[in-house]
Scaffold this active site. Structure first.
Site, PDB file in Angstrom:
ATOM      1  N   SER A  69       0.804  -1.226   0.000  1.00 15.70           N
ATOM      2  CA  SER A  69       0.000   0.000   0.000  1.00 15.70           C
ATOM      3  C   SER A  69       0.836   1.276   0.000  1.00 15.70           C
ATOM      4  CB  SER A  69      -0.927  -0.066   1.215  1.00 15.70           C
ATOM      5  OG  SER A  69      -1.783   1.026   1.250  1.00 15.70           O
ATOM      6  N   ASP A 281      -3.120   6.604  -3.044  1.00 11.15           N
ATOM      7  CA  ASP A 281      -1.984   5.936  -2.413  1.00 11.15           C
ATOM      8  C   ASP A 281      -1.431   4.867  -3.368  1.00 11.15           C
ATOM      9  OD1 ASP A 281      -3.773   3.825  -2.101  1.00 11.15           O
ATOM     10  OD2 ASP A 281      -3.020   3.285  -0.125  1.00 11.15           O
ATOM     11  N   GLU A 376     -12.623   6.252   6.430  1.00 10.23           N
ATOM     12  CA  GLU A 376     -11.645   6.673   7.422  1.00 10.23           C
ATOM     13  C   GLU A 376     -11.167   8.054   6.987  1.00 10.23           C
ATOM     14  OE1 GLU A 376      -9.573   2.911   9.419  1.00 10.23           O
ATOM     15  OE2 GLU A 376      -8.724   3.368   7.470  1.00 10.23           O
ATOM     16  N   ASN A 378      -8.356   9.030   6.661  1.00  6.01           N
ATOM     17  CA  ASN A 378      -7.201   8.895   5.765  1.00  6.01           C
ATOM     18  C   ASN A 378      -7.585   8.639   4.300  1.00  6.01           C
ATOM     19  OD1 ASN A 378      -7.843   6.150   5.553  1.00  6.01           O
ATOM     20  ND2 ASN A 378      -6.416   5.542   7.152  1.00  6.01           N
ATOM     21  N   ARG A 502      -4.165   5.079  21.050  1.00  7.67           N
ATOM     22  CA  ARG A 502      -4.381   3.669  20.679  1.00  7.67           C
ATOM     23  C   ARG A 502      -3.072   3.067  20.178  1.00  7.67           C
ATOM     24  NH1 ARG A 502      -4.460   3.740  15.079  1.00  7.67           N
ATOM     25  NH2 ARG A 502      -5.014   1.556  14.947  1.00  7.67           N
ATOM     26  N   PRO A 503      -2.892   1.760  20.422  1.00  7.69           N
ATOM     27  CA  PRO A 503      -1.696   1.131  19.863  1.00  7.69           C
ATOM     28  C   PRO A 503      -1.882   0.969  18.358  1.00  7.69           C
ATOM     29  CG  PRO A 503      -3.055  -0.504  21.010  1.00  7.69           C
ATOM     30  CD  PRO A 503      -3.748   0.808  21.163  1.00  7.69           C
TER      31      PRO A 503
HETATM   32  C1  16G Z   1      -4.273  -0.196   7.667  1.00  8.00           C
HETATM   33  C2  16G Z   1      -5.755  -0.219   7.396  1.00  8.00           C
HETATM   34  C3  16G Z   1      -6.329   1.180   7.484  1.00  8.00           C
HETATM   35  C4  16G Z   1      -6.001   1.793   8.829  1.00  8.00           C
HETATM   36  C5  16G Z   1      -4.521   1.730   9.109  1.00  8.00           C
HETATM   37  C6  16G Z   1      -4.256   2.125  10.549  1.00  8.00           C
HETATM   38  C7  16G Z   1      -6.973  -1.661   5.863  1.00  8.00           C
HETATM   39  C8  16G Z   1      -7.118  -2.119   4.447  1.00  8.00           C
HETATM   40  N1  16G Z   1      -6.032  -0.747   6.064  1.00  8.00           N
HETATM   41  O1  16G Z   1      -3.592   0.507   6.687  1.00  8.00           O
HETATM   42  O2  16G Z   1      -7.702   1.074   7.331  1.00  8.00           O
HETATM   43  O3  16G Z   1      -6.406   3.132   8.874  1.00  8.00           O
HETATM   44  O4  16G Z   1      -4.070   0.393   8.939  1.00  8.00           O
HETATM   45  O5  16G Z   1      -2.905   2.013  10.849  1.00  8.00           O
HETATM   46  O6  16G Z   1      -7.674  -2.101   6.758  1.00  8.00           O
HETATM   47  P1  16G Z   1      -2.385   2.099  12.328  1.00  8.00           P
HETATM   48  O7  16G Z   1      -3.059   1.000  13.121  1.00  8.00           O
HETATM   49  O8  16G Z   1      -0.915   1.945  12.229  1.00  8.00           O
HETATM   50  O9  16G Z   1      -2.765   3.448  12.852  1.00  8.00           O
HETATM   51 MG    MG Z   2      -3.567   1.361   0.248  1.00 10.60          MG
END
Ligand code: 16G
Ligand code: MG
Length: 548
Positions: A69, A281, A376, A378, A502-503
């Site tokens: 990604s 992305d 989201e 993002n 959050r983790p």
């Molecule tokens: C992943 C997730 C995305 C989420 C991100 C959070 C999918 C396809 N992608 O990229 O939705 O916003 O993780 O990352 O589910 P984080 O837990 O490191 O904050």
């Molecule tokens: Mg992606």
């Protein structure tokens, strides 16, 4: 003893895709993701697992996508796609993790164990769809996946370089031919075809301009838009940047994640004041918009903005078509800007649910509405429509009064333009362009629908991020003890203050989010909450400092 037919599983592993590392790897929020050179055995094993999964699902097709990604070029990843085009069922994530981490010597026995445990009928014929992003490490990994599929006598079908959402779409179509044709052409025909249809009904007016700049993140999405561009017959004038040529590196200082997190425009995109730009992305499942004003200030139009834009337009069409009983709802995460939530509930009068981060949680929650819009902040999101919603709208499109019929026909095009399996930057781009065109809006007017609260995201490194537990869709921290009380005290000192921790599910850090009435306050609150995390959750390295 495992059945002799599984011998080849071990032989292939040992000869072609041996496990060369002891580093433990986990099927995370969006599959396995790490340095590409640590992944070959993992991907081979996901080939095996895809076949087993398919055979539990009566031989329906499963997808394997090779991508990391928005990560930088040296990383890669793999995720499985379930038969309806959705993410792998959560209960299988632990099985995937187990299979990925056993030694080559134990692989045959573990494979046999899993087959037994999940009760897979290994005599079923099965075909597995494989796609990959543009990384130079992807073809080798795709081959490893195909070998895994063949080791269990499944048939791999390789699609080459495709966006992640395209592969989700192909899998869905293969298992449900009413959804479309499982080819790249089938995808264009449905999604781009619907856009062209709707444009015949919605003439360009007001401040809307058909010129759209796109930041392709030097990934796969820009390449596909380059194909689509030639077929748009002037309905949309795409000017594409960051297509991977001229030494442009994947996701480096460009792409949706860079733009959202750094709040800066990407490098490589021609700068024209007030010009609307869409930024994708690396694997094209996220999109954010932005423009830079005539004072060089960037304005971001993120996933929250896209969600509100789509939800308000669908609501308008539902009202016009008098499909009153259909319930539209919106799904967000704790990262959604407070101003967007207020706008949706108070102005649009649309119900909102808040769920944990990760697409699978949003998708699941959206299923509870007749029409569920999920995004989201993002930029990952889409719209899903229930069977009943589609049936009702189709009926009105055929039998309704003239005005109702018109609105319902627009909704039908809107539905066809949507990739319902997963968030899809290309499909979302056409949806957004449709609404902007229908309402005659430029980017500045789109931004003016509500004012975002200033916010800040930071990360804190701790010894073990799993000491942080959360509840209430990650908005409340339940451990370590005392942390939430401290956050509450800090937040109380700010007007419009809100913060949570959050983790991370993808990095070894704790994430901190804060918003408040001014940028200065949001920055300060984020820093204070970071200090609280550092003090109460075992911070390592330097203690976060307050802004000067
Ligand atoms: C992943 C997730 C995305 C989420 C991100 C959070 C999918 C396809 N992608 O990229 O939705 O916003 O993780 O990352 O589910 P984080 O837990 O490191 O904050
Ligand atoms: Mg992606």
């Amino acid at each position: 003893m495992p059945p002799s037919s599984l011998r080849v599983v071990y032989a292939f592993a040992r000869e072609m895709h041996p496990k060369t590392t002891d580093i433990f790897i986990e099927y995370g929020t969006a599959g396995f993701r790490t340095k590409a050179n640590l992944l070959e055995h993992v991907v081979y094993r996901m080939g095996l697992l895809a076949v087993i999964r398919s055979r539990v699902k009566n031989g329906r097709t499963i997808g394997i996508m090779i991508t990391a990604s928005h990560n930088l070029e040296p990383d890669n990843g793999v995720k499985l796609i379930d038969p309806d085009g959705e993410m792998l069922e959560q209960s299988w994530e632990a099985i995937a993790t187990k299979l990925a981490n056993v030694s080559d010597n134990d692989l045959e026995a573990t494979t046999a164990e899993i087959i037994k445990e999940v009760n897979a009928n290994m005599t079923l014929k099965t075909s597995i769809f494989i796609g990959m992003d543009t990384r130079y490490t992807s073809p080798r990994l795709a081959q490893a996946a195909a070998n895994g599929v063949m080791a269990l006598k499944g048939t791999p079908k390789e699609f080459g370089i495709v966006t992640t959402p395209m592969l989700h779409f192909f899998v869905k179509c293969r298992n449900d031919n009413t959804y479309g044709t499982p080819t790249e052409e089938g995808y264009y025909e449905k999604i781009v075809g619907a856009f062209k249809n709707i444009r015949q009904k919605l003439p360009v007016y007001g401040n809307y301009s058909t010129t759209l700049y796109v930041d392709g993140a030097n990934g796969v999405g820009g390449k596909k838009l380059n194909i689509i561009k030639k077929t748009l017959d002037g309905e949309l004038d795409l000017k594409l940047f960051n297509l991977g040529g001229n030494g442009g590196k994947l996701n480096l200082n460009c792409g949706a994640d860079f733009v959202k997190v750094s709040q800066k425009p990407p490098v490589g995109v021609e700068h024209v004041p007030m010009q609307r730009v869409a930024s994708l992305d690396g694997d094209s499942d996220r999109i954010v918009y932005y423009y830079v004003d005539d004072k060089d200030k960037m304005h971001l139009l993120d996933g929250d903005r896209i969600a509100t834009l789509l939800a308000s337009y669908i609501t308008e069409l539902l009202t016009a078509s008098e499909a009153k009983h259909l319930k539209l709802g919106l799904v967000q995460t704790a990262y959604a800007n407070g101003a967007s939530t207020a706008y949706i509930t108070q102005k649009l009068k649309v119900p909102v649910s808040c769920v944990k981060t990760g697409v699978k949680h949003l998708h699941h929650a959206a299923l509870s509405y007749d029409i569920g819009v999920y995004f989201e902040a993002n930029g990952h999101g889409t719209v899903i429509y229930s069977h009943d919603a589609k049936k009702t709208i189709s009926k009105i499109a055929e039998e309704g009064e003239s005005e109702q019929r018109k609105a319902a026909q627009l909704l039908l095009d809107f539905i066809d333009m949507t990739n319902e399996t997963v968030g899809d930057a290309i499909s979302d781009l056409f949806l957004v362009e449709t609404v902007l065109c229908a309402r005659g809006l430029d980017a500045e007017q789109w931004l003016s629908t509500y004012d975002d609260l200033p916010c800040r995201q930071v990360k804190v490194t701790v010894q073990d991020r799993n000491v942080i537990s959360t509840a209430d869709a990650e908005r409340v921290c339940t451990s370590p003890e005392g942390l939430q009380t401290r956050i509450d005290e800090l937040v109380a000192a700010y007007a419009d203050g809100r913060a949570f921790v959050r983790p991370s599910g993808t990095e070894d850090v704790v994430r901190v989010y804060a918003e408040a009435d001014t940028q200065q306050s949001a920055d300060k609150l984020a820093a204070e909450v970071s200090q609280a995390v550092y003090d109460l959750a075992g911070g390592v390295g330097n203690r976060p400092e307050l802004p000067a």
